[in-house]
Design a protein around this motif. Structure first.
Motif, PDB file in Angstrom:
ATOM      1  N   LEU A  73       0.825  -1.206   0.000  1.00  0.00           N
ATOM      2  CA  LEU A  73       0.000   0.000   0.000  1.00  0.00           C
ATOM      3  C   LEU A  73       0.862   1.261   0.000  1.00  0.00           C
ATOM      4  O   LEU A  73       0.611   2.196  -0.772  1.00  0.00           O
ATOM      5  N   ILE A  74       1.867   1.296   0.868  1.00  0.00           N
ATOM      6  CA  ILE A  74       2.751   2.466   0.946  1.00  0.00           C
ATOM      7  C   ILE A  74       3.479   2.670  -0.381  1.00  0.00           C
ATOM      8  O   ILE A  74       3.593   3.792  -0.894  1.00  0.00           O
ATOM      9  N   SER A  75       3.964   1.559  -0.963  1.00  0.00           N
ATOM     10  CA  SER A  75       4.688   1.654  -2.227  1.00  0.00           C
ATOM     11  C   SER A  75       3.794   2.184  -3.348  1.00  0.00           C
ATOM     12  O   SER A  75       4.204   3.054  -4.126  1.00  0.00           O
ATOM     13  N   LYS A  76       2.570   1.664  -3.430  1.00  0.00           N
ATOM     14  CA  LYS A  76       1.638   2.107  -4.469  1.00  0.00           C
ATOM     15  C   LYS A  76       1.294   3.583  -4.298  1.00  0.00           C
ATOM     16  O   LYS A  76       1.264   4.352  -5.271  1.00  0.00           O
ATOM     17  N   CYS A  77       1.010   3.993  -3.047  1.00  0.00           N
ATOM     18  CA  CYS A  77       0.663   5.399  -2.789  1.00  0.00           C
ATOM     19  C   CYS A  77       1.834   6.321  -3.098  1.00  0.00           C
ATOM     20  O   CYS A  77       1.650   7.393  -3.691  1.00  0.00           O
TER      21      CYS A  77
END
Length: 246
Positions: A39-43
Motif C-alpha cells: 500500500l505504501i509503495s503504491k501510494c
C-alpha cells in the motif's frame, strides 16, 4: 454492499491485491507488514507520478521568464534525458506497473522542453528543432519491437554513468560560474525527494536490482546539486539582483 463493491473496484488491483484488501479493510489487520508495504509503495508511486507532472515546470518557467538558460549545461541535460529514456524504455519492455516508472514519461517531456529552450535562448533555434525531431524519432525506434531486449537492458545499464556524468557536468558548471544561474531550487529538491522515494518503490514493485541501484545513484547525485544550491544561494540571488538592476 454496493459501497463495499465500489470501494473494492477502486482499490483492487490498482492499489491493493485482493488478499491485502481483505486483510486490511475487511479483517482490519492494519499491522500486516507485507500488505502495508504494498500500500505504501503504491501510494508513493502514484504521488511521485502525480508530482512529476509539475516537477520541472518551475525550471521551464524560470528559463522563460529570464529568457535565458544561463547556468544550465546542455550536455548535462542530454545525459539526464538519456537516463530518463533508459528507465522508461526498460520499464515498458519489462511490463512494470505504471506507478513504478510513470514519472519518467512526464520528466522526459519536461526535460526535452528544457533542452529545446536552452538551445533556443542560446541563439541555436534550428539546432533545438533538430534535437526535438531526432530525439522523438529515436524514442519511437526504442519503443518498437525492432529493438532487442539485450539493447534495452544495456540502455538501462548506462543510466548510472549517464546520471553521474550529467550531475558532475552540472556541478562543474556551477563551480566554474560561482553560482547556480537559472537552476530551479524547487525542481532540484523535488527530484532529490522523488529519487529517494523511488528506491523503496522500485524494490517493492519491480524487484529489479538494476532499477533500485539506479535510483540510489540518482539520489546521491541529486543530493550533490541540492547541496550546491544551498551553498551558492546568496551568490545566485546576488547575480539575479545585478541583472535586474542592469
Amino acid at each position: 454492499m454496493a459501497a463495499e463493491a465500489l470501494l473494492r473496484g477502486l482499490l483492487v488491483p490498482h492499489l491493493l491485491p485482493e488478499r491485502c484488501y481483505d486483510e486490511l479493510l475487511l479483517r482490519f489487520n492494519l499491522l500486516h507488514v507485507p500488505c502495508l508495504k504494498i500500500l505504501i509503495s503504491k501510494c508513493l508511486g502514484i504521488a511521485i507520478v502525480a508530482g512529476s507532472l509539475m516537477v520541472k515546470l518551475p525550471q521551464v518557467f524560470k528559463i522563460l521568464k529570464a529568457k535565458s538558460a544561463e547556468g544550465l549545461s546542455f550536455n548535462s541535460i542530454l545525459l539526464e534525458l538519456l537516463a530518463i529514456t533508459g528507465t522508461m524504455v526498460y520499464s515498458v519492455a519489462n511490463s512494470f506497473p505504471f506507478s513504478a516508472w510513470g514519472e519518467a514519461l512526464f520528466l522526459m517531456l519536461q526535460t526535452v522542453a528544457i533542452g529545446f529552450l536552452a538551445q533556443h535562448f542560446g541563439g541555436r533555434t534550428a539546432q533545438g528543432i533538430s534535437f526535438l525531431v531526432l530525439y522523438f524519432a529515436l524514442l519511437a525506434l526504442l519503443l518498437s519491437p525492432l529493438v532487442p531486449q539485450a539493447v534495452v537492458t544495456l540502455l538501462q545499464a548506462t543510466n548510472m554513468p549517464a546520471i553521474i556524468i550529467s550531475r558532475v557536468l552540472q556541478a562543474a558548471t556551477n563551480y566554474h560560474n560561482g553560482h547556480t544561474g537559472q537552476l530551479s531550487a524547487i525542481t532540484i529538491f523535488l527530484l532529490f525527494a522523488g529519487s529517494l522515494a523511488r528506491i523503496f518503490t522500485s524494490v517493492q514493485e519491480t524487484g529489479d536490482p538494476l532499477m533500485a541501484v539506479t535510483y540510489v545513484v540518482s539520489s546521491v547525485c541529486n543530493g550533490v546539486i541540492a547541496g550546491q544550491l544551498l551553498y551558492y544561494w546568496d551568490m545566485s540571488a546576488g547575480v539575479e539582483a545585478r541583472k535586474k538592476q542592469a
